[in-house]
Write an enzyme that holds these catalytic residues in place. Structure first.
Site, PDB file in Angstrom:
ATOM      1  N   CYS A 224       0.837  -1.216   0.000  1.00  0.00           N
ATOM      2  CA  CYS A 224       0.000   0.000   0.000  1.00  0.00           C
ATOM      3  C   CYS A 224       0.867   1.259   0.000  1.00  0.00           C
ATOM      4  O   CYS A 224       0.540   2.247  -0.666  1.00  0.00           O
ATOM      5  CB  CYS A 224      -0.904   0.019   1.230  1.00  0.00           C
ATOM      6  SG  CYS A 224      -2.026  -1.385   1.309  1.00  0.00           S
TER       7      CYS A 224
HETATM    8  C1  BEZ Z   1       0.534  -4.703   1.871  1.00  0.00           C
HETATM    9  O1  BEZ Z   1       0.221  -3.556   1.567  1.00  0.00           O
HETATM   10  O2  BEZ Z   1       1.702  -5.088   1.769  1.00  0.00           O
HETATM   11  C2  BEZ Z   1      -0.508  -5.664   2.365  1.00  0.00           C
HETATM   12  C3  BEZ Z   1      -1.637  -5.177   3.022  1.00  0.00           C
HETATM   13  C4  BEZ Z   1      -2.587  -6.091   3.493  1.00  0.00           C
HETATM   14  C5  BEZ Z   1      -2.423  -7.456   3.307  1.00  0.00           C
HETATM   15  C6  BEZ Z   1      -1.284  -7.916   2.619  1.00  0.00           C
HETATM   16  C7  BEZ Z   1      -0.335  -7.018   2.148  1.00  0.00           C
END
Ligand code: BEZ
Length: 229
Positions: free
Chosen positions: A50
């Site tokens: 994210c």
């Molecule tokens: C991420 O942004 O890396 C992420 C967020 C939620 C679940 C898995 C990965």
């Protein structure tokens, strides 16, 4: 999980957003005004994929703005969380632009439910209490508030924002001229004459510049450089 379909009027809602370090209330339709817009969700603040996504969008914000497209993010975090995380995102590109667009603080997942942003089957994308996070959705909304694209990506895979810009270019060109765009098209490439354009209309709109591969597959140059309709 898809509650909102292509051609629907984007459902309205009132919510809290974090924007330029401030928490404020918005009415979504008022915020849209008569603009193109992209509403997109991410699973959680302070997570790796994210962070790379929001940083990428902040860096290409000018490309969206130049196409008349407003941006608004969303996750099920509160406005204070967004505010702190945005500082991390801005610090990643100290010489780049700061993240200037609002992020919805959808703590109660009201907007997420309304738009179908929660994937109840993805057991890896849940918070500490086991409640689903939002998945990586994208909604392109046109100036009539109509939904023109929906996308849902898994939590594990960061989105390709140049692709979203490419779709905007295609939609905006197709709304202006009677054309569609082929696979892997990018701005400036040849486009396809819309199947509804037949007979004398073809010459009227596109002159002699029509390459007919099959009667149903006709290419012409990007009309934004020469034609007006
Ligand atoms: C991420 O942004 O890396 C992420 C967020 C939620 C679940 C898995 C990965």
């Amino acid at each position: 999980m898809v509650n909102v379909r292509l051609g629907d009027i984007a459902p309205n809602f009132q919510t809290t957003v974090s924007e330029n370090g401030q928490a404020k209330e918005i009415d979504f339709h008022e915020w849209l005004g008569g603009s193109w817009a992209i509403l997109f969700s991410h699973p959680d603040d302070y997570t790796p994929v994210c962070t790379t996504e929001l940083s990428a969008v902040a860096l290409s914000y000018a490309d969206f703005k130049s196409r008349g497209v407003k941006l608004i993010g969303l996750s099920a975090n509160n406005a204070d969380s967004h505010k702190g995380w945005i500082k991390d995102i801005d610090a990643l590109s100290p010489n780049g632009p700061n993240l200037e667009f609002p992020i919805i603080a959808d703590e109660d997942r009201k907007v997420a439910e309304l738009y179908g942003m929660l994937d109840h089957l993805d057991a890896t994308n849940v918070d500490k209490k086991g409640i689903p996070f939002t998945v990586r959705t994208v909604f392109i909304i046109d100036p009539e508030k109509k939904v023109r694209l929906t996308l849902a990506y898994p939590a594990s895979t960061g989105r390709n924002f140049p692709e979203i810009l490419r779709v905007i270019d295609s939609l905006q060109l197709g709304d202006k001229y009677k054309i569609t765009t082929p696979a892997n098209w990018k701005k400036g490439d040849d486009v396809i004459v819309h199947p509804s354009v037949q007979g004398e209309k073809v010459k009227e709109l596109f002159g002699d510049d029509v390459k007919t591969v099959y009667p149903y597959l006709r290419f012409t140059a990007d009309p934004s450089s020469k034609h007006t309709v």
